[in-house]
Design a protein around this motif. Structure first.
Motif, PDB file in Angstrom:
ATOM      1  N   PHE A 226      -8.626 -42.902 -29.721  1.00 47.98           N
ATOM      2  CA  PHE A 226      -8.609 -41.454 -29.958  1.00 47.98           C
ATOM      3  C   PHE A 226      -8.902 -40.731 -28.644  1.00 47.98           C
ATOM      4  N   THR A 227     -10.009 -41.099 -28.018  1.00 53.34           N
ATOM      5  CA  THR A 227     -10.394 -40.472 -26.753  1.00 53.34           C
ATOM      6  C   THR A 227      -9.330 -40.735 -25.685  1.00 53.34           C
ATOM      7  N   GLY A 228      -8.825 -41.967 -25.641  1.00 51.32           N
ATOM      8  CA  GLY A 228      -7.828 -42.320 -24.634  1.00 51.32           C
ATOM      9  C   GLY A 228      -6.555 -41.512 -24.792  1.00 51.32           C
ATOM     10  N   ASN A 229      -6.134 -41.331 -26.028  1.00 52.99           N
ATOM     11  CA  ASN A 229      -4.911 -40.564 -26.272  1.00 52.99           C
ATOM     12  C   ASN A 229      -5.101 -39.098 -25.907  1.00 52.99           C
ATOM     13  N   VAL A 230      -6.245 -38.541 -26.282  1.00 54.88           N
ATOM     14  CA  VAL A 230      -6.523 -37.144 -25.936  1.00 54.88           C
ATOM     15  C   VAL A 230      -6.539 -36.978 -24.407  1.00 54.88           C
ATOM     16  N   ALA A 231      -7.203 -37.902 -23.718  1.00 56.64           N
ATOM     17  CA  ALA A 231      -7.295 -37.801 -22.255  1.00 56.64           C
ATOM     18  C   ALA A 231      -5.904 -37.889 -21.622  1.00 56.64           C
ATOM     19  N   LEU A 232      -5.110 -38.832 -22.089  1.00 57.16           N
ATOM     20  CA  LEU A 232      -3.781 -39.043 -21.518  1.00 57.16           C
ATOM     21  C   LEU A 232      -2.879 -37.833 -21.743  1.00 57.16           C
ATOM     22  N   LYS A 233      -2.872 -37.317 -22.960  1.00 60.58           N
ATOM     23  CA  LYS A 233      -2.041 -36.155 -23.275  1.00 60.58           C
ATOM     24  C   LYS A 233      -2.549 -34.923 -22.512  1.00 60.58           C
ATOM     25  N   THR A 234      -3.848 -34.847 -22.314  1.00 65.31           N
ATOM     26  CA  THR A 234      -4.417 -33.728 -21.554  1.00 65.31           C
ATOM     27  C   THR A 234      -3.946 -33.783 -20.098  1.00 65.31           C
ATOM     28  N   LEU A 235      -3.921 -34.989 -19.537  1.00 65.37           N
ATOM     29  CA  LEU A 235      -3.398 -35.185 -18.176  1.00 65.37           C
ATOM     30  C   LEU A 235      -1.953 -34.716 -18.092  1.00 65.37           C
ATOM     31  N   GLU A 236      -1.142 -35.166 -19.042  1.00 67.02           N
ATOM     32  CA  GLU A 236       0.272 -34.787 -19.047  1.00 67.02           C
ATOM     33  C   GLU A 236       0.425 -33.277 -19.164  1.00 67.02           C
ATOM     34  N   GLY A 237      -0.369 -32.695 -20.068  1.00 64.02           N
ATOM     35  CA  GLY A 237      -0.303 -31.253 -20.278  1.00 64.02           C
ATOM     36  C   GLY A 237      -0.709 -30.486 -19.030  1.00 64.02           C
ATOM     37  N   ALA A 238      -1.745 -30.965 -18.351  1.00 65.64           N
ATOM     38  CA  ALA A 238      -2.217 -30.282 -17.146  1.00 65.64           C
ATOM     39  C   ALA A 238      -1.147 -30.324 -16.061  1.00 65.64           C
ATOM     40  N   ALA A 239      -0.506 -31.476 -15.891  1.00 65.60           N
ATOM     41  CA  ALA A 239       0.538 -31.604 -14.872  1.00 65.60           C
ATOM     42  C   ALA A 239       1.698 -30.659 -15.178  1.00 65.60           C
ATOM     43  N   GLU A 240       2.087 -30.602 -16.452  1.00 60.79           N
ATOM     44  CA  GLU A 240       3.188 -29.700 -16.845  1.00 60.79           C
ATOM     45  C   GLU A 240       2.806 -28.235 -16.646  1.00 60.79           C
ATOM     46  N   TYR A 241       1.572 -27.903 -17.015  1.00 59.76           N
ATOM     47  CA  TYR A 241       1.110 -26.515 -16.932  1.00 59.76           C
ATOM     48  C   TYR A 241       1.063 -26.049 -15.481  1.00 59.76           C
ATOM     49  N   ILE A 242       0.458 -26.868 -14.626  1.00 60.67           N
ATOM     50  CA  ILE A 242       0.321 -26.491 -13.219  1.00 60.67           C
ATOM     51  C   ILE A 242       1.700 -26.371 -12.577  1.00 60.67           C
ATOM     52  N   SER A 243       2.581 -27.308 -12.912  1.00 62.64           N
ATOM     53  CA  SER A 243       3.935 -27.284 -12.368  1.00 62.64           C
ATOM     54  C   SER A 243       4.676 -26.006 -12.795  1.00 62.64           C
ATOM     55  N   ALA A 244       4.556 -25.639 -14.066  1.00 61.29           N
ATOM     56  CA  ALA A 244       5.230 -24.436 -14.566  1.00 61.29           C
ATOM     57  C   ALA A 244       4.653 -23.169 -13.934  1.00 61.29           C
ATOM     58  N   LEU A 245       3.322 -23.152 -13.798  1.00 64.18           N
ATOM     59  CA  LEU A 245       2.633 -22.006 -13.216  1.00 64.18           C
ATOM     60  C   LEU A 245       3.063 -21.819 -11.760  1.00 64.18           C
ATOM     61  N   LEU A 246       3.098 -22.930 -11.042  1.00 68.50           N
ATOM     62  CA  LEU A 246       3.467 -22.896  -9.630  1.00 68.50           C
ATOM     63  C   LEU A 246       4.912 -22.435  -9.461  1.00 68.50           C
ATOM     64  N   LYS A 247       5.790 -22.961 -10.312  1.00 72.67           N
ATOM     65  CA  LYS A 247       7.205 -22.567 -10.258  1.00 72.67           C
ATOM     66  C   LYS A 247       7.349 -21.067 -10.452  1.00 72.67           C
ATOM     67  N   ALA A 248       6.668 -20.536 -11.452  1.00 76.19           N
ATOM     68  CA  ALA A 248       6.754 -19.104 -11.751  1.00 76.19           C
ATOM     69  C   ALA A 248       6.232 -18.279 -10.573  1.00 76.19           C
ATOM     70  N   GLU A 249       5.114 -18.693  -9.990  1.00 72.51           N
ATOM     71  CA  GLU A 249       4.523 -17.941  -8.881  1.00 72.51           C
ATOM     72  C   GLU A 249       5.394 -18.028  -7.628  1.00 72.51           C
ATOM     73  N   LEU A 250       6.042 -19.173  -7.437  1.00 75.51           N
ATOM     74  CA  LEU A 250       6.896 -19.335  -6.252  1.00 75.51           C
ATOM     75  C   LEU A 250       8.135 -18.444  -6.335  1.00 75.51           C
ATOM     76  N   ARG A 251       8.534 -18.138  -7.557  1.00 75.46           N
ATOM     77  CA  ARG A 251       9.717 -17.282  -7.745  1.00 75.46           C
ATOM     78  C   ARG A 251       9.398 -15.788  -7.561  1.00 75.46           C
ATOM     79  N   ALA A 252       8.119 -15.461  -7.392  1.00 79.69           N
ATOM     80  CA  ALA A 252       7.692 -14.068  -7.453  1.00 79.69           C
ATOM     81  C   ALA A 252       8.126 -13.188  -6.279  1.00 79.69           C
TER      82      ALA A 252
END
Lengths: 338, 338
Positions: A226-252
């Motif tokens: 349970f903990t391992g799955n939450v941690a792993l999905k959180t990692l994936e989510g963080a990478a996607e979020y930061i990447s999307a945020l950075l992309k949006a800001e770079l387009r500004a």
């Protein structure tokens, strides 16, 4: 030796699966048995030049779909995953690879191969790209939602053996995922597992926190699924979020758009480092045969890497090594004064 | 109303703490009582122009250090955190803010204020910068390593009230952190909590996975403190790792160095979005007074924001609202046919 591949499992099956298998046999000459609908697989193979490649087909008329319940495998012996398991069980192959329904694959593998003597539960290893030389192994990443302390000890041991054998890590550092580095920090499960990990024949370095998963502090992270799955999905989510945020800001602004253009090679290298396709899949350990659960979204490249990983898992006899070390651990604890 | 501030707690105490308090009273005229060594606090205040600012000092000769055990608060009534709690208890202030030993602060607050009637355990809320309008609230982020299903229901309720009152979120969406979106996915704890959350007077949207924490799928994430702490630290670690990786890759060639220079405004905006100092601290909810646990590393800016958050928590009467909603929930369940 041969690898048995459920060629019907995965979002891009059978095209990407067959293409991945063709590529795997081209780059390394181990035989692969493709399991699935004979006509479909023959049609796929005709798209490639397979002259001289050690590929064969085993017909299976049925397929477990992603929306089926995992327990459906029990009632469907002609499904590709069941036929694939049977082949391995009969010695026609030494490892099973599937990008299909992961719950069904785990159920079929557990039913078909059985647990290694002394192992309480099989566990899934997530391969995390924390450094360039080898991944960090997080075990269990979700096969077991509720665990007992002994299982966390065994996950640590199996992870350690896997890191050692498959990735050549010497004396792998094993950390227990918890909520503080001090031995007194944790929940009931982790506190009890801490003591068992200290007693186990492995290089236990103590508790680690979530922020250490991507650091090079440890080679193996043990935790409940349970903990391992939450941690792993959180990692994936963080990478996607930061990447999307950075992309949006770079387009500004035009200035940052130009900056992004120039910086693109660096972005590409970071993306490549975080690419799950590089590892191909998650090893399921603790059963009497090697199993690689590939991502449902697997591309041909991911499949090729999953097949190479399966090959290496068999070649290094991970299953045999786990068998041996668990037997030693059990005989040791029987004769220990405690 | 007044905020009582443990001015001796935190890595940069008392300098940053006092500077943050001065700034907070400048931007919003609520009184702050600084608790700690009179001589030290007077010396710090002399560094600022405090004419007309509603700041006062309450002497406390002792300080609980970071290396002390949390239970030390029981034996040290003259410590700044104990004196601060006493002031709130006596009605001299309506909220407690501390950047000191978080375990000791929680222990002192629990001892001093007591739990809201019907609340099983107080919980810590992590404020996660998932969008610009308001943070996502993750509750519990580590106050309770082992939880019961009822506690996860109450965390959801308290988080919902906090999001509504303090951040003006209408009908906050509450998600249960689990390992799959289907109601059947989870561990024993989360499966039992799912049923209780469905029955609770809140907008429960079901299970969410780790990858949704940073998405805008929910406003409140409820989970046990072990899982919550692992998820939160994993997020922090991922952000640090990706940032370090990107920095290293950007330095690899003159082209990417130039690109990075041009892209800097975008990088700065992303960093600002992820900045924990913007929120200042973690609200501890479920006690009979408002408490904000600020980060040990708190700068003056983080402290100012923590004080504003405390002010808003009191102004919106979060404690009273929790009291009322829990009473309604309990009276509802007493009269329900189940």
């Amino acid at each position: 030796m041969a690898i048995v591949l459920d060629a019907m499992g995965g979002d891009h099956a059978p095209q990407a699966i067959v293409a991945g298998a063709v590529q795997a046999t081209r780059s390394s000459q181990f035989p692969i048995v493709l399991v699935g609908r004979q006509d479909m697989l023959e049609a796929e193979l005709r798209k490639h030049d397979t002259t001289g490649l050690p590929l064969s087909i085993q017909h299976a008329p049925d397929v477990i779909a992603m929306h089926d319940h995992a327990t459906a495998v029990r009632q469907r012996p002609e499904s590709s995953i069941r036929v694939a398991c049977d082949l391995v069980k009969q010695g026609e192959g030494q490892a099973l690879v599937s990008a299909g329904h992961s719950g069904a694959t785990m159920a079929a593998a557990l039913m078909g191969f059985g647990r290694i003597a002394g192992i309480s539960r099989p566990a899934l290893i997530a391969l995390i790209p924390a450094r360039t030389s080898h991944p960090t192994l997080l075990i269990d990443m979700g096969a077991n939602a509720d665990c007992k302390p002994l299982q966390l000890q065994q996950f640590g041991l199996m992870g350690s053996i896997y890191a050692e054998q498959v990735y050549g890590v010497e004396n792998p550092k094993v950390g227990l995922l918890s909520i503080g580095e001090e031995p007194s920090k944790g929940n009931e499960l982790s506190l009890a597992a801490y003591t068992l990990l200290e007693e186990a024949p492995l290089n236990f370095v103590g508790n680690i926190e979530g922020r250490h998963i991507l650091s090079e502090a440890v080679d193996v992270v043990t935790c409940d699924g349970f903990t391992g799955n939450v941690a792993l999905k959180t990692l994936e989510g963080a990478a996607e979020y930061i990447s999307a945020l950075l992309k949006a800001e770079l387009r500004a602004s035009p200035r940052t758009v130009l900056g992004a253009l120039l910086a693109r090679p660096a972005f590409n290298r970071v993306r490549a480092r975080m690419d799950y396709e590089e590892y191909g899949g998650a090893p399921l350990v603790g059963l009497n045969s090697a199993v690689i659960i590939a991502h449902g979204r697997s591309s041909a490249k991911a499949m090729t890497n999953a097949l190479h990983l399966a090959h290496r898992t068999v070649a290094m006899d991970v299953t045999g090594k786990i068998n041996q070390r668990v037997a030693e651990l059990l005989s040791g604890s029987e004769t220990s004064p405690a």
